[in-house]
Design a protein around this motif. Structure first.
Motif, PDB file in Angstrom:
ATOM      1  N   PHE A 102       0.772  -0.998  -0.188  1.00 17.63           N
ATOM      2  CA  PHE A 102       0.088  -0.429   0.256  1.00 17.63           C
ATOM      3  C   PHE A 102       0.858   1.114   0.101  1.00 17.63           C
ATOM      4  O   PHE A 102       0.407   2.360  -0.659  1.00 17.63           O
ATOM      5  N   ALA A 103       1.853   0.974   0.810  1.00 20.18           N
ATOM      6  CA  ALA A 103       3.185   2.406   0.881  1.00 20.18           C
ATOM      7  C   ALA A 103       2.861   2.390  -0.135  1.00 20.18           C
ATOM      8  O   ALA A 103       3.341   4.176  -1.031  1.00 20.18           O
ATOM      9  N   LEU A 104       3.583   1.759  -1.151  1.00 19.51           N
ATOM     10  CA  LEU A 104       4.620   1.919  -2.069  1.00 19.51           C
ATOM     11  C   LEU A 104       3.807   2.587  -3.656  1.00 19.51           C
ATOM     12  O   LEU A 104       3.395   3.524  -4.567  1.00 19.51           O
ATOM     13  N   VAL A 105       2.252   2.156  -3.466  1.00 14.62           N
ATOM     14  CA  VAL A 105       1.500   2.771  -4.387  1.00 14.62           C
ATOM     15  C   VAL A 105       0.811   4.133  -3.844  1.00 14.62           C
ATOM     16  O   VAL A 105       0.882   5.159  -5.175  1.00 14.62           O
ATOM     17  N   ARG A 106       0.985   4.317  -2.805  1.00 11.76           N
ATOM     18  CA  ARG A 106       0.265   5.913  -2.037  1.00 11.76           C
ATOM     19  C   ARG A 106       1.035   7.167  -2.284  1.00 11.76           C
ATOM     20  O   ARG A 106       1.141   7.664  -2.285  1.00 11.76           O
ATOM     21  N   SER A 107       2.509   6.409  -2.084  1.00 10.53           N
ATOM     22  CA  SER A 107       3.471   7.485  -1.923  1.00 10.53           C
ATOM     23  C   SER A 107       3.746   7.752  -4.008  1.00 10.53           C
ATOM     24  O   SER A 107       4.839   8.418  -4.269  1.00 10.53           O
ATOM     25  N   GLY A 108       3.391   6.717  -4.978  1.00 17.90           N
ATOM     26  CA  GLY A 108       3.867   7.378  -6.079  1.00 17.90           C
ATOM     27  C   GLY A 108       5.002   6.330  -6.465  1.00 17.90           C
ATOM     28  O   GLY A 108       5.228   6.742  -7.768  1.00 17.90           O
ATOM     29  N   ASN A 109       5.612   5.872  -5.704  1.00 19.38           N
ATOM     30  CA  ASN A 109       6.804   4.930  -6.248  1.00 19.38           C
ATOM     31  C   ASN A 109       6.446   3.789  -7.163  1.00 19.38           C
ATOM     32  O   ASN A 109       7.133   3.679  -7.732  1.00 19.38           O
ATOM     33  N   ALA A 110       5.125   3.430  -7.291  1.00 16.71           N
ATOM     34  CA  ALA A 110       4.861   2.368  -8.058  1.00 16.71           C
ATOM     35  C   ALA A 110       3.316   2.605  -9.017  1.00 16.71           C
ATOM     36  O   ALA A 110       2.183   3.231  -7.576  1.00 16.71           O
ATOM     37  N   ASP A 111       3.633   1.847  -9.314  1.00 16.18           N
ATOM     38  CA  ASP A 111       0.932   2.611 -10.273  1.00 16.18           C
ATOM     39  C   ASP A 111       0.775   1.323  -9.664  1.00 16.18           C
ATOM     40  O   ASP A 111      -0.344   0.970  -9.019  1.00 16.18           O
ATOM     41  N   VAL A 112       1.492   0.125  -9.790  1.00 12.43           N
ATOM     42  CA  VAL A 112       1.583  -1.384  -8.857  1.00 12.43           C
ATOM     43  C   VAL A 112       2.113  -2.018  -8.058  1.00 12.43           C
ATOM     44  O   VAL A 112       3.391  -2.371  -8.218  1.00 12.43           O
ATOM     45  N   ALA A 113       1.857  -2.646  -6.916  1.00 15.69           N
ATOM     46  CA  ALA A 113       2.610  -3.421  -6.128  1.00 15.69           C
ATOM     47  C   ALA A 113       2.176  -4.484  -5.598  1.00 15.69           C
ATOM     48  O   ALA A 113       1.207  -5.338  -5.588  1.00 15.69           O
ATOM     49  N   ILE A 114       3.613  -5.226  -6.081  1.00 16.16           N
ATOM     50  CA  ILE A 114       3.257  -6.640  -6.485  1.00 16.16           C
ATOM     51  C   ILE A 114       3.223  -7.645  -5.276  1.00 16.16           C
ATOM     52  O   ILE A 114       4.876  -7.552  -4.820  1.00 16.16           O
ATOM     53  N   GLY A 115       2.911  -8.647  -4.744  1.00  7.86           N
ATOM     54  CA  GLY A 115       3.154 -10.023  -3.611  1.00  7.86           C
ATOM     55  C   GLY A 115       3.343 -11.243  -4.481  1.00  7.86           C
ATOM     56  O   GLY A 115       3.000 -11.530  -5.689  1.00  7.86           O
ATOM     57  N   SER A 116       5.003 -10.922  -4.349  1.00  8.78           N
ATOM     58  CA  SER A 116       5.405 -12.190  -5.214  1.00  8.78           C
ATOM     59  C   SER A 116       6.766 -13.382  -4.878  1.00  8.78           C
ATOM     60  O   SER A 116       7.017 -12.906  -3.988  1.00  8.78           O
ATOM     61  N   ARG A 117       5.756 -14.628  -5.675  1.00  9.01           N
ATOM     62  CA  ARG A 117       6.093 -15.186  -5.475  1.00  9.01           C
ATOM     63  C   ARG A 117       7.884 -15.891  -5.441  1.00  9.01           C
ATOM     64  O   ARG A 117       8.580 -16.656  -5.585  1.00  9.01           O
ATOM     65  N   TYR A 118       8.155 -14.821  -7.183  1.00  8.24           N
ATOM     66  CA  TYR A 118       9.313 -15.744  -7.308  1.00  8.24           C
ATOM     67  C   TYR A 118      10.517 -14.608  -7.820  1.00  8.24           C
ATOM     68  O   TYR A 118      11.337 -14.874  -8.217  1.00  8.24           O
ATOM     69  N   CYS A 119      10.305 -13.064  -7.255  1.00  7.85           N
ATOM     70  CA  CYS A 119      11.595 -12.709  -6.375  1.00  7.85           C
ATOM     71  C   CYS A 119      11.612 -12.858  -6.363  1.00  7.85           C
ATOM     72  O   CYS A 119      11.561 -14.174  -5.281  1.00  7.85           O
ATOM     73  N   ALA A 120      13.252 -12.505  -5.166  1.00  5.16           N
ATOM     74  CA  ALA A 120      13.996 -12.543  -4.743  1.00  5.16           C
ATOM     75  C   ALA A 120      13.887 -13.314  -3.190  1.00  5.16           C
ATOM     76  O   ALA A 120      12.825 -12.567  -2.725  1.00  5.16           O
ATOM     77  N   ASN A 121      14.274 -14.602  -2.653  1.00  6.87           N
ATOM     78  CA  ASN A 121      13.141 -14.566  -1.630  1.00  6.87           C
ATOM     79  C   ASN A 121      11.696 -14.635  -1.239  1.00  6.87           C
ATOM     80  O   ASN A 121      10.891 -15.205  -0.600  1.00  6.87           O
ATOM     81  N   GLY A 122      10.682 -14.848  -2.994  1.00 10.79           N
ATOM     82  CA  GLY A 122      10.392 -15.148  -3.023  1.00 10.79           C
ATOM     83  C   GLY A 122       9.378 -16.923  -3.050  1.00 10.79           C
ATOM     84  O   GLY A 122      10.322 -16.839  -2.894  1.00 10.79           O
ATOM     85  N   SER A 123       8.350 -17.495  -2.533  1.00 13.08           N
ATOM     86  CA  SER A 123       8.208 -18.965  -2.672  1.00 13.08           C
ATOM     87  C   SER A 123       7.021 -19.375  -2.842  1.00 13.08           C
ATOM     88  O   SER A 123       5.701 -18.181  -2.542  1.00 13.08           O
ATOM     89  N   THR A 124       6.561 -20.100  -3.506  1.00  9.33           N
ATOM     90  CA  THR A 124       5.357 -20.855  -3.547  1.00  9.33           C
ATOM     91  C   THR A 124       5.182 -21.769  -2.354  1.00  9.33           C
ATOM     92  O   THR A 124       4.207 -22.952  -2.702  1.00  9.33           O
ATOM     93  N   GLY A 125       6.247 -21.449  -1.417  1.00 10.27           N
ATOM     94  CA  GLY A 125       5.477 -23.139   0.173  1.00 10.27           C
ATOM     95  C   GLY A 125       5.669 -24.546  -0.570  1.00 10.27           C
ATOM     96  O   GLY A 125       6.468 -24.398  -1.654  1.00 10.27           O
ATOM     97  N   ASN A 126       4.934 -24.861  -0.254  1.00 13.68           N
ATOM     98  CA  ASN A 126       4.968 -26.477  -0.567  1.00 13.68           C
ATOM     99  C   ASN A 126       4.089 -27.118  -1.838  1.00 13.68           C
ATOM    100  O   ASN A 126       3.615 -27.826  -1.679  1.00 13.68           O
TER     101      ASN A 126
END
Ligand code: GDD
Ligand code: MN
Length: 381
Positions: free
Chosen positions: A126-150
């Motif tokens: 939310f903060a990333l979008v509100r500050s105007g730094n991003a149009d869309v901020a994504i919860g990501s499973r595949y960027c560094a440190n993300g994971s798809t779990g089991n």
């Protein structure tokens, strides 16, 4: 003093003076048969979003397991929880879109109703979008440190493959364009609405791939959790829908819709040509050359009419312009035919196969027709 008059100032007083009831964030939660999950998702959102003015908008597609009733029970004493109930409709993407358009909050979040997304990430997204730094901020499973779990290896491989496929279509690099967990500015979605496919599961991909200029996206990693109750709705139908969307986007990229339309009209025109030729030859003593000429003239006029009404409907010619346009289209197609024959003859004389020469001539002639029609007959004014 009448009771009504007495009531007016009172009424005016309790009417909120704007911001007291406005939200900075709307969390859209699509649900289909998630009855045993809704209490948990509300509790975890309340915990995670402490300090943010938010509302929760459930969009439920007439679940048969009482999901809506369970939401209503939680929402009974709250004004910041609503449920939009859709009858006889299905689809995660379209549910999310409708939820987003039903709120006045300037920023919207999407999160699954089954607890698989990590709501603790929401304040940062939310903060990333509100500050105007991003149009869309994504919860990501595949960027560094993300994971798809089991996940089992099949689902993992499918998801990876689908992700790679979608990355071919996107101009901007996004590690997890298929995530169902993100925060976006509502006006961005609104601007893209006419372009969205709204089909299937991949609302984020839909948004990213529809935007004429790449959306500024930022990804934060999270670990995809196991489902606590209920089951996944991601079936073969959803996968097929997805493949159709990808194909649609790829085709649009390579072949502009106008060209596809023009080519389709041309093919229909060929049918008209053959029909007219057949009809003319039915007359006794009609020479083939005459019949062929009449057929060409009528087929071109047919192409002109349909292209004028459909392919170039944003630039439809009327009145004198229509007449002049028809004239210029005859000229354009005449040159196209010359190019067609010329190229065919040259290629054939260079010992290319007869059908290669013929098809190449026809292709170049048709492309010429399209380009010239666009730049001359239906030029922008
Ligand atoms: N209103 C509505 N209508 N909600 C739906 C529908 C529908 O037709 N289909 C699914 N949902 C809801 C579910 O109730 C759940 O809250 C959420 O959408 C996600 O559905 P799941 O069936 O749990 O999806 P998943 O966990 O298999 O897939 C997840 O990963 C995908 C990428 O691999 C989701 O996060 C997807 O959004 C994501 O694309
Ligand atoms: Mn799920």
């Amino acid at each position: 003093m009448s009771t009504v008059a007495a009531a007016v100032p009172h009424f005016a007083r309790i009417r909120p003076s704007a911001p007291a009831f406005s939200y900075d964030l709307a969390v859209v939660v699509p649900t289909f048969n998630e009855a045993d999950n809704v209490e948990r998702i509300v509790a975890s959102l309340d915990l995670a979003l402490d300090g943010i003015r938010y509302e929760i908008v459930f969009v439920d597609d007439w679940s048969g397991d009482g999901t809506a009733a369970r939401i209503a029970a939680i929402a009974a004493d709250r004004t910041d929880i609503r449920v939009i109930r859709r009858f006889d409709r299905r689809g995660l993407s379209s549910a999310v879109i409708e939820g987003m358009m039903a709120t006045m909050a300037p920023i919207v979040a999407v999160i699954d109703g089954d607890g698989q997304h990590d709501e603790k990430l929401l304040p940062r997204l939310f903060a990333l979008v509100r500050s105007g730094n991003a149009d869309v901020a994504i919860g990501s499973r595949y960027c560094a440190n993300g994971s798809t779990g089991n996940w089992d290896s099949l689902r993992l491989r499918c998801s990876r493959a689908a992700t790679r496929l979608s990355q071919m279509v996107l101009q901007s690099p996004v590690a997890d364009p298929m995530s169902g967990f993100f925060v976006v500015r509502r006006d961005r979605v609104e601007a893209l609405l006419p372009r969205l496919s709204g089909r299937g599961f991949k609302i984020l991909f839909d948004l990213l791939s529809s935007s004429p200029e790449p959306l500024r996206a930022i990804e934060l990693p999270f670990e995809f959790r196991a489902r606590t109750a209920g089951e996944s709705k991601l079936g073969t139908g959803v996968v097929l829908d997805y493949l159709v969307t990808i194909a649609d986007r790829l085709i649009r990229r390579v072949l502009p819709p106008r060209l596809v339309m023009f080519a389709t009209v041309g093919t229909l025109g060929l049918g008209v040509h053959v029909a007219v030729l057949r009809a003319m030859l039915a007359f006794e003593n009609m020479r083939f050359a005459t019949a062929q000429t009449v057929a060409v003239l009528i087929a071109i006029a047919f192409n002109f009419l349909i292209n004028n009404a459909v392919t170039f409907r944003d630039r439809t010619l009327k009145g004198w312009r229509f007449v002049a346009g028809l004239g210029s289209f005859y000229a354009v197609c005449g040159i196209g035919a010359l190019a067609n024959v010329g190229i065919g003859v040259v290629l054939f004389s260079e010992h290319h196969r007869w059908w290669v020469s013929g098809v190449a001539g026809a292709l170049v002639g048709s492309l010429w027709n399209f380009g010239a029609a666009m730049l001359v007959t239906w030029r922008k004014r």
